[in-house]
Design a protein around this motif. Sequence first.
Motif, PDB file in Angstrom:
ATOM      1  N   TRP A  85       0.398  -1.236   0.036  1.00 56.01           N
ATOM      2  CA  TRP A  85      -0.674   0.295   0.013  1.00 56.01           C
ATOM      3  C   TRP A  85       0.976   1.506   0.339  1.00 56.01           C
ATOM      4  O   TRP A  85       0.357   2.047   0.536  1.00 56.01           O
ATOM      5  N   GLY A  86       1.800   1.284  -0.707  1.00 52.35           N
ATOM      6  CA  GLY A  86       3.385   2.031  -0.746  1.00 52.35           C
ATOM      7  C   GLY A  86       3.342   2.724   0.844  1.00 52.35           C
ATOM      8  O   GLY A  86       4.348   3.903   0.903  1.00 52.35           O
ATOM      9  N   ARG A  87       3.657   1.957   1.719  1.00 49.22           N
ATOM     10  CA  ARG A  87       4.492   1.791   3.347  1.00 49.22           C
ATOM     11  C   ARG A  87       5.348   1.025   3.184  1.00 49.22           C
ATOM     12  O   ARG A  87       4.968  -0.341   2.863  1.00 49.22           O
ATOM     13  N   PRO A 134      -7.723  -4.242  -1.133  1.00 52.06           N
ATOM     14  CA  PRO A 134      -7.001  -4.689  -3.005  1.00 52.06           C
ATOM     15  C   PRO A 134      -7.059  -2.971  -2.539  1.00 52.06           C
ATOM     16  O   PRO A 134      -6.352  -2.435  -3.764  1.00 52.06           O
ATOM     17  N   GLU A 135      -7.353  -2.164  -2.346  1.00 50.68           N
ATOM     18  CA  GLU A 135      -7.841  -1.089  -2.603  1.00 50.68           C
ATOM     19  C   GLU A 135      -6.373   0.198  -2.014  1.00 50.68           C
ATOM     20  O   GLU A 135      -6.380   1.583  -2.553  1.00 50.68           O
ATOM     21  N   GLY A 136      -5.963  -0.380  -0.718  1.00 52.19           N
ATOM     22  CA  GLY A 136      -4.289   0.370  -0.630  1.00 52.19           C
ATOM     23  C   GLY A 136      -5.162   0.846   1.231  1.00 52.19           C
ATOM     24  O   GLY A 136      -6.423  -0.224   1.456  1.00 52.19           O
TER      25      GLY A 136
END
Lengths: 261, 261
Positions: free
Chosen positions: A99-101, A146-148
């Motif tokens: 999730w971009g982290r 799944p959306e983040g």
Amino acid sequence: MCELLGMECNVPTDIVFSFSGLALRGGLKGPHADGWGLVLYEGKAVRSFLEPTAAANSPLATFVRKNPIKTLLAIAHVRKKTRGRVSLENTHPFVRELWGRHMVFAHNGTVRGVRKHPIGRFRPIGDTDSEYAFCALLHLLDRAFPEGYPRSQHALWEKVAELGGRIGREGTFNFLLGDGRHLYARCATKLSYIIRKAPFRQATLADDDLCVDFSQVTTPSDRVAVIATQPLTRDEVWVQGNSGEMWVFEKGKLRATLPSR
Amino acid sequence: MCELLGMECNVPTDIVFSFSGLALRGGLKGPHADGWGLVLYEGKAVRSFLEPTAAANSPLATFVRKNPIKTLLAIAHVRKKTRGRVSLENTHPFVRELWGRHMVFAHNGTVRGVRKHPIGRFRPIGDTDSEYAFCALLHLLDRAFPEGYPRSQHALWEKVAELGGRIGREGTFNFLLGDGRHLYARCATKLSYIIRKAPFRQATLADDDLCVDFSQVTTPSDRVAVIATQPLTRDEVWVQGNSGEMWVFEKGKLRATLPSR
């Protein structure tokens, strides 16, 4: 078996005192000489210090103690190998992007039957059950959201607890997981925490005479949660975890205690 | 702009001499004071040292120089920000897992139009074009070889070169990429390499009087490839790259020079 250490705070804090206690158990006062790692968040990213050698006589571990880096969230580990050879690849904590982290994971115990769980796109680099379990946890989290990064923190906390129970059912799955915002601590057999807050006092390491007067290095609004396999100090009261229970810490507060079976 | 440094060898070698030269450019002799990073492979995993500050006066960078870690493959970077704020998240080299191994990436230049490329499951943690380009590269590699690390090395090399050309077409895409086995070096505008092998000689840093007699610290079969944005030494002959060309190094040898347009 291994020893875990986590710290989660509302103001940037250095982990030197607790890490010193943990490092002593890494080959000097304890048998955990097969590797050590310390991962510190700064925003959504981490810096990590890892070595497949004993922390107690590591120049890098000494450097980290002498050059403290403040952080809101840190996870550390000293390793006594059970499965998986001594190598950098098998050294905890493990770090992956989701999730971009950065997500950070350290484990104590063995996870029987872990390889029956799907891991999707997350492939282990080393050969420990621990890293495989982390890959399974990330895959199942990714599939659930799944959306983040989920908007509902509670939904995320409950999912982590549920998956911790599912993956750890047949094994000993004490773990610390960081997502840059929360520290999740699941107790299978042994885990303790303490929250230091005003009025701050003095504390002395359980394995050494090292002593800190926290009132000298804090402000009244500071809150620091410290989680460890075994209490790191001898003159403070630590809360012992119950088997199959997961704590969620945020901003130095215990935000939730959830069933994780 | 930033400066890149890579090292790829057939025997474990420390990068201290070259990294010292690079670190000097990180805020002391050069303008690259917005961060530095050094990533060293050990098998398929890496250890990384990253700081969003100038390398030239970093205690950690000094520690790394004084406590050399030998490796077969290393990538380093000093940053002068163009896009993306100064933060740990934006500090190169970037590391991600692909095919059960760490992949490492550092970039010099700007990549216009990079955000039109798909990145699939790889989400940037920071906000640089560089990390986004790395995510795009990994996603396209993963899509090209969904079964895992390709058996055909040549197919992998050619794919990296092709994707480097595709992603970098509208920008300045000088990069170093490591997969634990190869070092890929793409030249858009500026990149040089040297291969040190027997008979070894003395070399002097371009930016300092620091001098090493490599014949004293090597054996006759050693081969060490060093790649840098600008030649790091003043008394050796470096090979300059051509625009749109990618080198592949393995075991201290230049294995291929491929078009990358």
